[in-house]
Design an enzyme around this catalytic site. Sequence first.
Site, mmCIF file in Angstrom:
data_model
loop_
_atom_site.group_PDB
_atom_site.id
_atom_site.type_symbol
_atom_site.label_atom_id
_atom_site.label_comp_id
_atom_site.label_asym_id
_atom_site.label_seq_id
_atom_site.Cartn_x
_atom_site.Cartn_y
_atom_site.Cartn_z
ATOM 1 N N ASP A 146 0.967 -1.001 -0.033
ATOM 2 C CA ASP A 146 -0.047 0.079 -0.028
ATOM 3 C C ASP A 146 0.743 1.106 -0.070
ATOM 4 O O ASP A 146 2.136 1.220 0.106
ATOM 5 C CB ASP A 146 -0.860 -0.026 1.307
ATOM 6 C CG ASP A 146 -2.306 0.889 0.893
ATOM 7 O OD1 ASP A 146 -2.147 1.725 -0.047
ATOM 8 O OD2 ASP A 146 -3.248 0.830 1.888
HETATM 9 C C1 BGC Z 1 -4.860 3.171 0.533
HETATM 10 C C2 BGC Z 1 -5.257 2.489 -0.696
HETATM 11 C C3 BGC Z 1 -5.132 2.914 -2.097
HETATM 12 C C4 BGC Z 1 -3.702 3.520 -2.131
HETATM 13 C C5 BGC Z 1 -3.455 4.139 -3.559
HETATM 14 C C6 BGC Z 1 -3.775 4.100 0.085
HETATM 15 O O1 BGC Z 1 -3.629 5.132 0.953
HETATM 16 O O2 BGC Z 1 -4.930 2.691 1.703
HETATM 17 O O3 BGC Z 1 -6.715 1.816 -0.733
HETATM 18 O O4 BGC Z 1 -5.365 2.002 -3.235
HETATM 19 O O5 BGC Z 1 -3.524 4.681 -1.240
HETATM 20 O O6 BGC Z 1 -4.179 5.300 -3.688
#
Ligand code: BGC
Length: 768
Positions: A292
Amino acid sequence: MCIKRAITILCSTGLLASTVYAQGKKPALNGQAKMNAFISQLMAKMSVDEKIGQLNLVTGGEATTGAVVSTNVEAKIKKGQIGGIFSLTTPAKIRRTQEIAVNSSRLHIPLIFGQDVVHGYKTAFPIPLALAASWDLPLIKHTARVAATEASADGINWTFSPMVDIARDPRWGRVAEGSGEDPYLGSEIAKVMVQGYQGDDLSKNNTIMACVKHFALYGAAEAGRDYNTTDMSLNRMYNEYLPPYKAALTAGAGSIMASFNDINGIPATANKWLLTDLLRKEWCFKGFVVSDYTGVTEMIEHGLGDLQQVSGRALNAGLDMDMVSDGFLTTLKKSLAEGKVSIASINTACRLILEAKYKLGLFDDPYRYCSEDRAKTEIFTPDHLTLARQAAAQTFVLLKNQNHTLPLKKAGTIAVVGPLGNTRTNMPGTWAVNADLANTPSLVEGLKAVAGDKATITYSLGSNLMADETQQTNGTMFGREIKRDTQTEQEVIADAVRDANKADVIVAALGEGSEMSGESSSRTNIEIPAVQQRLLAALLKTGKPVVLVLFTGRPLAIKWESDNVPAILNVWFGGTQAAYAIADVLFGEVNPSGKLPITFPQNVGQVPIYYSHKNTGRPLPDGGWFTKFRSNYLDVSNDPLYPFGYGLSYTNFSYGAIKLSGTKLKRGQGLNASVTVTNTGKVAGKEIVQLYLRDLEASITRPVKELKGFKKISLEPGESKEVIFTLTENELMFYNANLKYIAEPGDFNVFIGPNSRDVQTCKFNFSK
Ligand code: BGC
């Protein structure tokens, strides 16, 4: 058990193919072998730096989805230091960026372009929690298909969706992004979303690769505080939290995202048990794992060492791609030289990412998703908007409807009151990064359009979203504006009451702003903000009928509202066409049929509260209140305010007795449980018939009820339908104390009903 990863690597490095070739028997290569051979040839030319570059995912910086923004992107692409980009849209920009990779990097390897296409794209569909409330799998699949069509028409080929985290704590804002509390419903939805995004051929220009997230247990964050620790028994994990991830992967999802949280003391991002033992060895997952957002660097904060240490640990654990941390990019070569990571691990990760690009057809045509024509004709189309309107109406849950307050007549004056009544930008809900906010009607606009000249619709603000301005700003980020009135609270309420007194009925548009749920939007108070409650009390005092149109991304504690307001329609955040859909339902053009995919508590102190709890050795009898030495509270009953599966209709459905085709189920055979459902009211309606099971003689404690089947049926007034569920050994299986997936002989209860509470019960026996 699957073939071990090592063997997969052996196969996929092309060694087997070249052996056959060396023996002079060049076979016609099948798809897999062709891909392996292509990638092996390519990798043979790649330097270690270029391989590591493939493992690096950066943000294009268009939408804010995290605190850090990647830098020097163009220069890095030219040097082969980037494998993929997210948060960049439009065919023109993506083509330009792809050209840099294809024309200016040494090996011309195309980039993969990701985005959080979570509930639609420019056409926003209801938030995932709302979609789950439709219990309508073909519909959900259709929304994912349309999302993929629009996103791919805008240059994107990889979505960070579906989010399949089981969530039972409504304090956690991200409950909005998933399918709620139940592993069965969550798994069914996970599957259709993957199928909707990926279609049957990932290389088509209108399909995109799914990325299942957040692996794993992210929804079990302690105290409902985002990014917080999780700690869970293996038993609960396997039986309750892991099934939706597994279902999504079994449906073919090409990638999976490691979650931010730690699991039993090790962040998911570097959790070898999770990313290798479970994911690769037990589940045989063949796609790639991405971290993530800054998940790798964040392990420094978790206290696991410096960037080099945490990056090495992540790779060794089975992480393939690093999102935004630059940890792989800047440290893996050094770790390789120091013997802390192996070239085999780098090769495996690189191969998996190249395979994804191959499957997407990017090596055949890197610009496959860059059609200006498609962008003009396939995004925000009338068909997509029609689907958005229909889908939204299926997600609304009628929580209360005393004295048939709803549906409203298209006549007289309807006073819309409340901070959520006239805002366009708040309609799509959280994680609608690409939604066309400007072309999203507000509730007032929707009501006016649907009522036409038959009714007069007035609007007054009535209250601010929250009394505190800073809190309101935090709950309306990313351009999700709600007007603030600088008069005193009493003055704002008085204006609204004046309008309301002139009306025949009041529609109170209250609840949460769209950014009060979603990422980093945890709340300890899950009530409607107090200033809005005071407005509602004033509206009720007018004596006019009041309909509460409740906007929310989570279960709210609305006990007072439930006791005092005659009608409550929970509309979540319904997407681009929500306003029209709400009008359709308020005016009775569509009969509401949504059912809660997550329990609504009486108060926050009951949290976590979910229907499939264990019985304890001292259960409170059904409907009981406080009893000394039972498992209960002094101050509130154990009952939820609204149970899982609950939702009313403008008509009534009666359920006949459950009929079982026998009282014994044997391995390899089936047992039918059926019920006849009749529409006893005056309008057509849809009913979601639910089947639950309870294991009465298990080797471990099992939930008091578990959803194992549901059917959504349509019934005309007076019409009856027999709904048949076939039970087999499969429905009885669970992971025992040794994590063996089995069905144990013994007695089972089967329950059928309109929700998890109001069920009828029968018993049967299972034997081998
Ligand atoms: C979130 C994810 C997301 C990623 C990219 C993160 O902060 O937890 O769900 O896909 O950002 O935007």
